[in-house]
Design a protein around this motif. Structure first.
Motif, PDB file in Angstrom:
ATOM      1  N   LYS A   1       0.828  -1.204   0.000  1.00 55.67           N
ATOM      2  CA  LYS A   1       0.000   0.000   0.000  1.00 55.67           C
ATOM      3  C   LYS A   1       0.867   1.260   0.000  1.00 55.67           C
ATOM      4  O   LYS A   1       0.540   2.245  -0.657  1.00 55.67           O
ATOM      5  N   TRP A   2       1.967   1.229   0.727  1.00 61.71           N
ATOM      6  CA  TRP A   2       2.814   2.418   0.827  1.00 61.71           C
ATOM      7  C   TRP A   2       3.442   2.776  -0.515  1.00 61.71           C
ATOM      8  O   TRP A   2       3.669   3.944  -0.815  1.00 61.71           O
ATOM      9  N   THR A   3       3.735   1.781  -1.344  1.00 62.37           N
ATOM     10  CA  THR A   3       4.447   2.046  -2.595  1.00 62.37           C
ATOM     11  C   THR A   3       3.549   2.566  -3.706  1.00 62.37           C
ATOM     12  O   THR A   3       4.037   2.844  -4.801  1.00 62.37           O
ATOM     13  N   VAL A   4       2.238   2.702  -3.483  1.00 69.05           N
ATOM     14  CA  VAL A   4       1.320   3.171  -4.507  1.00 69.05           C
ATOM     15  C   VAL A   4       0.865   4.584  -4.156  1.00 69.05           C
ATOM     16  O   VAL A   4       0.355   4.823  -3.073  1.00 69.05           O
ATOM     17  N   PHE A   5       1.057   5.516  -5.094  1.00 72.46           N
ATOM     18  CA  PHE A   5       0.705   6.907  -4.851  1.00 72.46           C
ATOM     19  C   PHE A   5      -0.104   7.445  -6.013  1.00 72.46           C
ATOM     20  O   PHE A   5      -0.282   6.782  -7.030  1.00 72.46           O
ATOM     21  N   LEU A   6      -0.579   8.658  -5.856  1.00 78.63           N
ATOM     22  CA  LEU A   6      -1.365   9.280  -6.908  1.00 78.63           C
ATOM     23  C   LEU A   6      -0.553   9.411  -8.188  1.00 78.63           C
ATOM     24  O   LEU A   6       0.605   9.822  -8.171  1.00 78.63           O
ATOM     25  N   HIS A   7      -1.189   9.070  -9.309  1.00 78.46           N
ATOM     26  CA  HIS A   7      -0.610   9.323 -10.616  1.00 78.46           C
ATOM     27  C   HIS A   7      -0.526  10.849 -10.804  1.00 78.46           C
ATOM     28  O   HIS A   7      -1.351  11.597 -10.268  1.00 78.46           O
ATOM     29  N   PRO A   8       0.490  11.369 -11.536  1.00 74.71           N
ATOM     30  CA  PRO A   8       0.595  12.825 -11.724  1.00 74.71           C
ATOM     31  C   PRO A   8      -0.683  13.470 -12.231  1.00 74.71           C
ATOM     32  O   PRO A   8      -1.025  14.585 -11.825  1.00 74.71           O
ATOM     33  N   ALA A   9      -1.397  12.795 -13.145  1.00 68.90           N
ATOM     34  CA  ALA A   9      -2.652  13.366 -13.644  1.00 68.90           C
ATOM     35  C   ALA A   9      -3.689  13.464 -12.535  1.00 68.90           C
ATOM     36  O   ALA A   9      -4.481  14.417 -12.485  1.00 68.90           O
ATOM     37  N   GLN A  10      -3.711  12.490 -11.620  1.00 67.83           N
ATOM     38  CA  GLN A  10      -4.635  12.543 -10.490  1.00 67.83           C
ATOM     39  C   GLN A  10      -4.222  13.632  -9.498  1.00 67.83           C
ATOM     40  O   GLN A  10      -5.057  14.352  -8.960  1.00 67.83           O
ATOM     41  N   ARG A  11      -2.913  13.753  -9.268  1.00 67.06           N
ATOM     42  CA  ARG A  11      -2.429  14.753  -8.307  1.00 67.06           C
ATOM     43  C   ARG A  11      -2.782  16.168  -8.762  1.00 67.06           C
ATOM     44  O   ARG A  11      -3.090  17.036  -7.950  1.00 67.06           O
ATOM     45  N   GLN A  12      -2.728  16.423 -10.070  1.00 67.20           N
ATOM     46  CA  GLN A  12      -3.096  17.736 -10.574  1.00 67.20           C
ATOM     47  C   GLN A  12      -4.542  18.064 -10.230  1.00 67.20           C
ATOM     48  O   GLN A  12      -4.872  19.204  -9.887  1.00 67.20           O
ATOM     49  N   LEU A  13      -5.424  17.068 -10.317  1.00 66.66           N
ATOM     50  CA  LEU A  13      -6.828  17.295  -9.978  1.00 66.66           C
ATOM     51  C   LEU A  13      -6.998  17.556  -8.489  1.00 66.66           C
ATOM     52  O   LEU A  13      -7.814  18.389  -8.078  1.00 66.66           O
ATOM     53  N   VAL A  14      -6.224  16.859  -7.670  1.00 68.86           N
ATOM     54  CA  VAL A  14      -6.352  17.009  -6.218  1.00 68.86           C
ATOM     55  C   VAL A  14      -5.828  18.364  -5.749  1.00 68.86           C
ATOM     56  O   VAL A  14      -6.432  19.022  -4.896  1.00 68.86           O
ATOM     57  N   GLU A  15      -4.705  18.813  -6.321  1.00 70.52           N
ATOM     58  CA  GLU A  15      -4.057  20.028  -5.830  1.00 70.52           C
ATOM     59  C   GLU A  15      -4.556  21.295  -6.514  1.00 70.52           C
ATOM     60  O   GLU A  15      -4.211  22.402  -6.096  1.00 70.52           O
ATOM     61  N   ARG A  16      -5.367  21.160  -7.548  1.00 69.21           N
ATOM     62  CA  ARG A  16      -5.866  22.337  -8.259  1.00 69.21           C
ATOM     63  C   ARG A  16      -6.888  23.093  -7.415  1.00 69.21           C
ATOM     64  O   ARG A  16      -7.669  22.498  -6.658  1.00 69.21           O
ATOM     65  N   GLN A  17      -6.879  24.431  -7.530  1.00 75.52           N
ATOM     66  CA  GLN A  17      -7.841  25.268  -6.820  1.00 75.52           C
ATOM     67  C   GLN A  17      -9.044  25.529  -7.735  1.00 75.52           C
ATOM     68  O   GLN A  17      -8.898  26.009  -8.861  1.00 75.52           O
ATOM     69  N   TYR A  18     -10.246  25.216  -7.245  1.00 77.08           N
ATOM     70  CA  TYR A  18     -11.467  25.376  -8.024  1.00 77.08           C
ATOM     71  C   TYR A  18     -12.295  26.527  -7.454  1.00 77.08           C
ATOM     72  O   TYR A  18     -12.348  26.734  -6.234  1.00 77.08           O
ATOM     73  N   ASN A  19     -12.964  27.275  -8.335  1.00 79.00           N
ATOM     74  CA  ASN A  19     -13.826  28.381  -7.900  1.00 79.00           C
ATOM     75  C   ASN A  19     -15.240  27.928  -7.582  1.00 79.00           C
ATOM     76  O   ASN A  19     -16.025  28.694  -7.043  1.00 79.00           O
ATOM     77  N   GLY A  20     -15.551  26.694  -7.953  1.00 76.35           N
ATOM     78  CA  GLY A  20     -16.888  26.177  -7.707  1.00 76.35           C
ATOM     79  C   GLY A  20     -16.918  24.690  -7.904  1.00 76.35           C
ATOM     80  O   GLY A  20     -15.876  24.030  -7.875  1.00 76.35           O
ATOM     81  N   PRO A  21     -18.100  24.109  -8.116  1.00 74.57           N
ATOM     82  CA  PRO A  21     -18.189  22.657  -8.324  1.00 74.57           C
ATOM     83  C   PRO A  21     -17.401  22.232  -9.565  1.00 74.57           C
ATOM     84  O   PRO A  21     -17.272  22.982 -10.531  1.00 74.57           O
ATOM     85  N   ALA A  22     -16.854  21.028  -9.515  1.00 69.46           N
ATOM     86  CA  ALA A  22     -16.088  20.476 -10.638  1.00 69.46           C
ATOM     87  C   ALA A  22     -16.469  19.022 -10.821  1.00 69.46           C
ATOM     88  O   ALA A  22     -16.847  18.335  -9.870  1.00 69.46           O
ATOM     89  N   ARG A  23     -16.406  18.569 -12.054  1.00 76.30           N
ATOM     90  CA  ARG A  23     -16.721  17.181 -12.359  1.00 76.30           C
ATOM     91  C   ARG A  23     -15.496  16.500 -12.960  1.00 76.30           C
ATOM     92  O   ARG A  23     -14.860  17.023 -13.865  1.00 76.30           O
ATOM     93  N   VAL A  24     -15.162  15.324 -12.427  1.00 75.93           N
ATOM     94  CA  VAL A  24     -14.062  14.516 -12.943  1.00 75.93           C
ATOM     95  C   VAL A  24     -14.669  13.325 -13.659  1.00 75.93           C
ATOM     96  O   VAL A  24     -15.380  12.531 -13.047  1.00 75.93           O
ATOM     97  N   ALA A  25     -14.400  13.204 -14.955  1.00 76.92           N
ATOM     98  CA  ALA A  25     -14.975  12.130 -15.759  1.00 76.92           C
ATOM     99  C   ALA A  25     -13.887  11.150 -16.161  1.00 76.92           C
ATOM    100  O   ALA A  25     -12.727  11.511 -16.322  1.00 76.92           O
ATOM    101  N   GLY A  26     -14.260   9.881 -16.296  1.00 76.37           N
ATOM    102  CA  GLY A  26     -13.307   8.860 -16.703  1.00 76.37           C
ATOM    103  C   GLY A  26     -13.986   7.508 -16.740  1.00 76.37           C
ATOM    104  O   GLY A  26     -15.051   7.320 -16.138  1.00 76.37           O
ATOM    105  N   SER A  27     -13.377   6.567 -17.421  1.00 73.13           N
ATOM    106  CA  SER A  27     -13.954   5.230 -17.505  1.00 73.13           C
ATOM    107  C   SER A  27     -13.769   4.489 -16.187  1.00 73.13           C
ATOM    108  O   SER A  27     -13.061   4.954 -15.278  1.00 73.13           O
ATOM    109  N   ALA A  28     -14.381   3.331 -16.074  1.00 80.64           N
ATOM    110  CA  ALA A  28     -14.328   2.548 -14.837  1.00 80.64           C
ATOM    111  C   ALA A  28     -12.889   2.153 -14.505  1.00 80.64           C
ATOM    112  O   ALA A  28     -12.125   1.752 -15.386  1.00 80.64           O
TER     113      ALA A  28
END
Length: 256
Positions: A206-233
């Motif tokens: 579990k320790w060796t698995v971290f957020l993918h860079p594309a996921q980290r960008q979504l987590v650390e980004r500042q949003y002005n309002g609601p946001a939707r993250v879309a992607g396949s299963a």
């Protein structure tokens, strides 16, 4: 951590291209491969004696010249193939032309044959693999990608399937190569003893698995309002949402 343990001894690797690679004797057969400099000590690989040494002999730790990210680069061995002519009998008349079909011609055409060095380097391709990438076809691209750092392999496969990946942001001159987002997908820096203790106590898988860079960008980004993250299963949408809410969950890289 335990100087009384007589089995843990450092040995220089004479045949390694990167002279900073050392071997640590763990037991009679197991060896740790570490990369040691005056300012860092990096645990890289563990395997049985011969396999560990072979791994180190075929790798070097590099800072990519364009992106600035730290990479473990597989050393490209130059192999000269000798073609021997052999004459065989054929039932096809000599005056009958034989042409390859459109599908065969397309599969054998290099995908990145016209790509410049700057274009490929911009996606993190190591310099010594540029010619191999330019020669790759639909049949050989996956084999070449297996030898490349993850960010380069992902970008090339995405381009080959019609995508347009964004170029990684180059790090400023003098920046820490391990702090680059692409480097953080394969290296984890221990800033203090407490962080190292948590790593040793945490379940390793579990320790060796971290957020993918594309996921980290979504987590650390500042949003002005609601946001939707879309992607396949299976691409990690739920993990991104939980991490953005403050959870300490880990995630797997998004599937392609």
């Amino acid at each position: 951590m335990n100087p009384a343990q007589p089995g843990l001894k450092l040995h220089a690797l004479d045949r390694a291209r990167d002279k900073h690679f050392w071997s640590v004797r763990v037991g009679r057969d197991l060896r740790l491969i570490v990369h040691r400099t005056a300012s860092s000590f990096l645990l890289c690989y563990v395997d049985h004696h011969d396999a560990a040494y072979q791994w180190a002999e075929r790798r070097r730790l590099d800072r990519h010249p364009t992106t600035g990210a730290a990479q473990l680069v597989e050393i490209r061995e130059t192999v000269r193939e000798i073609h021997v002519l052999r004459y065989v009998e054929s039932d096809v008349p000599a005056d009958r032309p034989v042409a390859a079909g459109p599908a065969l011609a397309s599969a054998s055409r290099p995908i990145f044959g016209g790509a410049s060095d700057d274009y490929l380097l911009g996606y993190g391709v190591p310099g010594e693999w540029l010619n191999d990438v330019r020669a790759a076809t639909e049949d050989t691209l996956l084999d070449v990608a297996d030898h490349l750092p993850a960010e380069a392999a992902e970008a090339l496969l995405q381009i080959a399937t019609g995508g347009a990946p964004a170029h990684p942001t180059p790090a400023p001159a003098g920046a820490d190569p391990f702090a680059h987002p692409d480097a953080q997908r394969r290296f984890r820096v221990m800033a203090d003893v407490e962080a190292l203790t948590r790593a040793l106590d945490y379940p390793w898988e579990k320790w060796t698995v971290f957020l993918h860079p594309a996921q980290r960008q979504l987590v650390e980004r500042q949003y002005n309002g609601p946001a939707r993250v879309a992607g396949s299963a299976g691409t990690g949408k739920t993990i991104v949402a939980r991490r953005d809410a403050g959870s300490d969950c880990r995630s797997r890289p998004p599937s392609s």
